[in-house]
Scaffold this motif. Sequence first.
Motif, PDB file in Angstrom:
ATOM      1  N   LEU A 152     -75.477   2.924 -29.235  1.00  0.00           N
ATOM      2  CA  LEU A 152     -74.083   1.856 -30.237  1.00  0.00           C
ATOM      3  C   LEU A 152     -74.541   0.406 -30.116  1.00  0.00           C
ATOM      4  O   LEU A 152     -74.164  -0.316 -31.231  1.00  0.00           O
ATOM      5  CB  LEU A 152     -72.570   1.823 -29.626  1.00  0.00           C
ATOM      6  CG  LEU A 152     -72.492   3.407 -30.292  1.00  0.00           C
ATOM      7  CD1 LEU A 152     -70.734   3.761 -29.744  1.00  0.00           C
ATOM      8  CD2 LEU A 152     -71.953   3.161 -31.712  1.00  0.00           C
ATOM      9  N   LEU A 195     -65.065  11.114 -39.819  1.00  0.00           N
ATOM     10  CA  LEU A 195     -65.335  11.292 -38.350  1.00  0.00           C
ATOM     11  C   LEU A 195     -63.648  12.171 -38.181  1.00  0.00           C
ATOM     12  O   LEU A 195     -64.256  13.281 -37.479  1.00  0.00           O
ATOM     13  CB  LEU A 195     -64.532  10.337 -37.523  1.00  0.00           C
ATOM     14  CG  LEU A 195     -65.366   9.359 -36.942  1.00  0.00           C
ATOM     15  CD1 LEU A 195     -64.958   7.948 -37.037  1.00  0.00           C
ATOM     16  CD2 LEU A 195     -66.545   9.822 -35.967  1.00  0.00           C
ATOM     17  N   ALA A 218     -69.203   6.175 -24.381  1.00  0.00           N
ATOM     18  CA  ALA A 218     -68.781   5.520 -25.418  1.00  0.00           C
ATOM     19  C   ALA A 218     -68.111   7.005 -26.327  1.00  0.00           C
ATOM     20  O   ALA A 218     -68.822   8.453 -25.833  1.00  0.00           O
ATOM     21  CB  ALA A 218     -70.419   5.355 -26.675  1.00  0.00           C
ATOM     22  N   ALA A 220     -64.954   9.092 -28.831  1.00  0.00           N
ATOM     23  CA  ALA A 220     -63.420   9.139 -30.369  1.00  0.00           C
ATOM     24  C   ALA A 220     -62.471   9.000 -29.634  1.00  0.00           C
ATOM     25  O   ALA A 220     -62.260   9.896 -28.672  1.00  0.00           O
ATOM     26  CB  ALA A 220     -64.162  10.163 -31.019  1.00  0.00           C
ATOM     27  N   HIS A 229     -61.516   7.091 -34.726  1.00  0.00           N
ATOM     28  CA  HIS A 229     -62.183   6.064 -33.782  1.00  0.00           C
ATOM     29  C   HIS A 229     -63.066   5.629 -33.111  1.00  0.00           C
ATOM     30  O   HIS A 229     -62.927   7.190 -32.499  1.00  0.00           O
ATOM     31  CB  HIS A 229     -61.411   4.833 -33.506  1.00  0.00           C
ATOM     32  CG  HIS A 229     -60.243   4.271 -35.098  1.00  0.00           C
ATOM     33  ND1 HIS A 229     -59.640   3.940 -36.167  1.00  0.00           N
ATOM     34  CD2 HIS A 229     -59.127   4.958 -34.844  1.00  0.00           C
ATOM     35  CE1 HIS A 229     -59.232   3.492 -36.722  1.00  0.00           C
ATOM     36  NE2 HIS A 229     -58.295   4.601 -36.285  1.00  0.00           N
ATOM     37  N   ARG A 230     -64.500   5.136 -33.306  1.00  0.00           N
ATOM     38  CA  ARG A 230     -65.518   5.112 -32.264  1.00  0.00           C
ATOM     39  C   ARG A 230     -64.684   4.245 -31.102  1.00  0.00           C
ATOM     40  O   ARG A 230     -64.851   2.373 -31.156  1.00  0.00           O
ATOM     41  CB  ARG A 230     -66.571   4.547 -33.064  1.00  0.00           C
ATOM     42  CG  ARG A 230     -67.625   5.772 -33.492  1.00  0.00           C
ATOM     43  CD  ARG A 230     -68.765   5.233 -34.067  1.00  0.00           C
ATOM     44  NE  ARG A 230     -68.468   3.827 -34.499  1.00  0.00           N
ATOM     45  CZ  ARG A 230     -69.790   3.785 -35.297  1.00  0.00           C
ATOM     46  NH1 ARG A 230     -70.821   4.433 -35.055  1.00  0.00           N
ATOM     47  NH2 ARG A 230     -69.803   2.631 -36.200  1.00  0.00           N
ATOM     48  N   LEU A 263     -68.101  11.569 -28.208  1.00  0.00           N
ATOM     49  CA  LEU A 263     -68.407  11.331 -29.419  1.00  0.00           C
ATOM     50  C   LEU A 263     -69.605  12.099 -30.155  1.00  0.00           C
ATOM     51  O   LEU A 263     -70.641  12.108 -29.653  1.00  0.00           O
ATOM     52  CB  LEU A 263     -68.496   9.656 -29.502  1.00  0.00           C
ATOM     53  CG  LEU A 263     -69.043   8.952 -30.673  1.00  0.00           C
ATOM     54  CD1 LEU A 263     -68.024   9.292 -31.316  1.00  0.00           C
ATOM     55  CD2 LEU A 263     -69.100   7.619 -30.658  1.00  0.00           C
ATOM     56  N   MET A 268     -72.897   9.321 -35.218  1.00  0.00           N
ATOM     57  CA  MET A 268     -72.032   8.290 -34.214  1.00  0.00           C
ATOM     58  C   MET A 268     -72.898   7.457 -33.681  1.00  0.00           C
ATOM     59  O   MET A 268     -72.558   6.056 -33.360  1.00  0.00           O
ATOM     60  CB  MET A 268     -72.062   9.031 -33.006  1.00  0.00           C
ATOM     61  CG  MET A 268     -73.173   9.583 -32.418  1.00  0.00           C
ATOM     62  SD  MET A 268     -73.148  10.973 -31.545  1.00  0.00           S
ATOM     63  CE  MET A 268     -74.667  11.456 -30.663  1.00  0.00           C
ATOM     64  N   SER A 272     -71.811  -0.764 -36.168  1.00  0.00           N
ATOM     65  CA  SER A 272     -71.240  -1.020 -36.114  1.00  0.00           C
ATOM     66  C   SER A 272     -70.448  -1.552 -37.538  1.00  0.00           C
ATOM     67  O   SER A 272     -71.712  -2.368 -37.794  1.00  0.00           O
ATOM     68  CB  SER A 272     -71.425  -1.982 -35.166  1.00  0.00           C
ATOM     69  OG  SER A 272     -69.680  -2.722 -34.939  1.00  0.00           O
TER      70      SER A 272
END
Length: 594
Positions: A152, A195, A218, A220, A229-230, A263, A268, A272
Motif C-alpha cells: 500500500l 470492499l 494493513a 480493513a 475502508h482500508r 485485508l 487491497m 491510495s
Amino acid sequence: MAAPGRPFEPLMPSTIFDRDPDMDISEEMEEIREVLYALIKSHFPMGVSSAHLAEKYHEEYVATGMGRELPPEWLEQVMAAEEFETQIRGPLTILFVRLSNTSSFRRPHIPVTNMRIIASGKETANYPLESEKPSPPLPSARKSPRDIATQLESSVLDNQWVLPMKVHISHINSPNDFYIISSDPKRQDELRGQLNDYYQKNDEGTRVELHEVCVNGAYAVVDENGDWHRVIILSCESGGMAKCSFVDNGRSLTVPVDKIRFLSCPQMVTSSLAARCSLDIPQDHAQAKTDAFKKMVTDAGAPIIVKAALIENVKSLRTIKLTLLDDKNVKDALLKSGSTEKENRSPPSSQPGTRPTSTTSLSLTAPLLNFVDDPEIQPMSVQEMPATTFYSHALFAAGPADISMRQTSMDPMPDYMYEKLAEECSLPAAALVDSPVPGSFYGAFIEERWERVICVRGSKVDPASFCVYLVDVGAFHYVRGEAMRRLNAKTPFKKMLMFKAKVAGIVPIGGADVWSREAHLATREFFEASLGEHVEVTPISFPKTPRTAETKTAWNKWKQLNAPTVPVVEARISVAGRDLADWLMGCGLAVPAV
C-alpha cells in the motif's frame, strides 16, 4: 555499572566472535559489524540480501557523511561473526541476526500509559524478505499485514496523480499536512462498493483475533454505516482498541478490534485515493493558520471544490498550489490574513521585566537546577522488588531472556518524570559544553522523546555519535552529540524506572544455549498482540535440590556488558490470560525446563 567519568569497554564483548585466524577483530571492523547488526535488526528482522544491505548502509551512513565505505571483505567478516546467520539461496547471500546480546534499539513513540514495544508484523519463513519488492496480490494467498502495508505504501508513492485537477480536502492536520481526494466521487464509491461486497460474503473467514493485530499492518475496518475502508494500524490501545489511519482519506480513528478484518480483498493494493499534501507555509505560522485554512476550503463544514497544482513531490508528501474556483491563491490569502489576525490577537501589555508564563515557571524553579554536577541515578534494589504477583508495562523485548518492564504501581510518576525531563533539556543551561564523557548520565532526544541515558562510548564510525544505554527502557542506541543534554543534578527522580524479566520454566528447543531468532520475534509478537494490556508477572523461586546448594531466588541483578545492574526476575509472564511460556512452546520454539 561504571562510576561516572570512568570509560566503558566496547559494547559487544570480544568473545562473541569466533576467533578465526582470518577474522578482523580491529575496533573499526567491530564498529562496522555493530552498525550492520543494527540495520538488519531494525529494518530487516526477517532477513536481507547482502547486496541490499550494502545499499542501505551506503544510503544511511556513507551518503550522509556518518560513516566510511564498507571494505571489500566486509561480507566475509560478517559471515565469520557468531551473531550473524547466513543462508545461500542461488546467487543471493541472505543475512540474519541472532538477536542475542542485543545492542541496538528501535521503538515507536507510544504514550507512557500504553506498552512501548518494537513493532513487527506477524510473519513466517514463507513470507517474502522485507528487502524484496512485493509481488502482485493473489486473492487465494493471504499475505501478512506488514507485507500488505508495504505494498500500500508503495502504491501511495507511485500514485500517478494528474495535477492540476479539481479536488476536495478530505482531512486537515495543518496547512502543511492535509489530504486531498478527487472531487469526482466515482472511484471512492467504486472501491467502497467492492470492499462492501467482498466482506459481506467473506466476513467470517477474515475475522481478526486480538493477537493478530500488529502495528504498521494493513487491515480493513467497518464504520458505523456498514461501509468498509482500508487502514494502517498506528498503535494498539488498551481495552481491545486500535488506532487506525484510513488509507483513502487520511483520517485517524480508534476502533474496536472486533470491527477489524484481514485485508484480503483483491482490490487491497490499488493506489491510495488520497494524497498527502503541504502548502509549504513557514512552520512557525502553519499551526496557527489551521482554523483559517479549514474555513477557506469548506462551506458549513462540507468540503468545497478547489484546484490543485503540483509544485514539488518529495516521497509521500506533495507541495502543491491550491486555488479557489475564483482563482484566489489559498496560501497567499492565509499569509495575508495571518498578519491582521496576529495584530488583533496581540497579548495585553505587561509590566517591564515580566516574562511569558512558561519562562516564569522555569525561573521560579531555578534554585532546584544544577547542570554542572553529575546526577546520581541508581537502579532499584532487589530487596524493594515485589515477591508476589504484580502488574507491569512492557517497554522493550529483545527475547525470552531480555524483557524490559516497569511496574504499574509507579503510575503516574513516570509521566511527571518525562515531562520534567523534556522541560529541563530545553533550557540553555542544559546544552553540552564538552564532549559526552563515557560513564556519565545525559538526556538524549531519541524517537521524538527525551530519555535519560548513560554514555557508553564514542562511535568509531561517526565521531559525532555516541553509543548510549536508555536507563528507563533497557536498550542500547546510537545518538549524535548534538541531540544530548546535561541532566539536572538536583532532580528528585533518582531511580531507574525499569527492571528486566526472563521467562521461567522453559529452555530453547533442541538444547541450544541461546534463544533462536524465531523465539525473539515470537516474544515481540506476543507483547504487540497484547494491545497495551498490563502484564502479569509472577516471580518464581526454585527450591534447593541435590544439584543446588541453596534456593535459587526469583530476583537477581542484571548482568550485561555496559548495562546497569537493574533487578532481573525469573517469572511466569502472562497478558489477559495468555501465558508467554505456553505461547513459545506452542510455537515449537521452547520446551519445559527439566
